[in-house]
Design an enzyme around this catalytic site. Sequence first.
Site, PDB file in Angstrom:
ATOM      1  N   GLY A  47       0.827  -1.200   0.000  1.00  0.00           N
ATOM      2  CA  GLY A  47       0.000   0.000   0.000  1.00  0.00           C
ATOM      3  C   GLY A  47       0.860   1.247   0.000  1.00  0.00           C
ATOM      4  CD  GLN A  52       3.608   5.701   2.520  1.00  0.00           C
ATOM      5  OE1 GLN A  52       2.577   5.231   2.085  1.00  0.00           O
ATOM      6  NE2 GLN A  52       4.624   4.951   2.897  1.00  0.00           N
ATOM      7  CB  CYS A  95       5.793   1.631   6.802  1.00  0.00           C
ATOM      8  SG  CYS A  95       5.293   3.168   6.028  1.00  0.00           S
ATOM      9  CG  LEU A  96       6.777   0.879   0.629  1.00  0.00           C
ATOM     10  CD1 LEU A  96       6.054   1.291  -0.639  1.00  0.00           C
ATOM     11  CD2 LEU A  96       7.891  -0.109   0.317  1.00  0.00           C
ATOM     12  CG  HIS A 137       0.150   0.865   7.376  1.00  0.00           C
ATOM     13  ND1 HIS A 137       1.188   0.337   8.109  1.00  0.00           N
ATOM     14  CD2 HIS A 137       0.714   1.717   6.490  1.00  0.00           C
ATOM     15  CE1 HIS A 137       2.336   0.873   7.677  1.00  0.00           C
ATOM     16  NE2 HIS A 137       2.074   1.702   6.685  1.00  0.00           N
ATOM     17  CD  GLU A 138      -1.002   2.298   3.027  1.00  0.00           C
ATOM     18  OE1 GLU A 138      -0.559   3.458   2.890  1.00  0.00           O
ATOM     19  OE2 GLU A 138      -0.256   1.306   3.146  1.00  0.00           O
ATOM     20  CG  HIS A 141       0.941   6.482   5.729  1.00  0.00           C
ATOM     21  ND1 HIS A 141       2.160   6.900   6.202  1.00  0.00           N
ATOM     22  CD2 HIS A 141       1.096   5.178   5.400  1.00  0.00           C
ATOM     23  CE1 HIS A 141       3.013   5.881   6.161  1.00  0.00           C
ATOM     24  NE2 HIS A 141       2.398   4.828   5.699  1.00  0.00           N
TER      25      HIS A 141
HETATM   26 CO    CO Z   1       3.187   2.919   5.404  1.00  0.00          CO
END
Ligand code: CO
Length: 175
Positions: A47, A52, A95-96, A137-138, A141
Amino acid sequence: MVELFEILTYPNEFLKKSSRQVENIDEDIQLIIDRMAATMYHAPGVGLAAIQVGIDLSIIVYDISAKDEEPDLQVLINPVIVESSGSTVTENEGCLSVPDLQANVKRHEFVRVNALDRHGNSVQLEAKDLLAIVLQHEIDHLNGVLFIDRISSLKRNMYKKRVKKQIKRNERKKA
Ligand code: CO
């Protein structure tokens, strides 16, 4: 092939910003979505939220299909969790934007999410298991929250120290 975005990583302050609602789903938004999807698949990640990649608009993309399945890109605009229940602990959430860390995170077991799709149609999702976790999670963000904000302060501080050391090491290399 669309141009990839650069993914911002912790401790970039932009990641703490709250995202703005998308008012008008125009061509610019479509291009952002396509570039976000390409960036997510390239990473690869499950995701990605617009914040991000340096865009403070309420857009998320995700794909939870298994490796041996066809890709299944999902796009949500202005997603909001309207109901949540139960409690679960995710295993090795990552997480990226938080490289080289995986941790167990307490999440809701079930969420109901209202959003728009990329064509502006209203969608309501009822999610459990992996989808519920990805959505939480998203959507975190979009509110400026990273998963490390939800782990123990001991683990968080250990990670912060590790990142600081890494930044110093990189600066020394450059000097
Ligand atoms: Co993330």
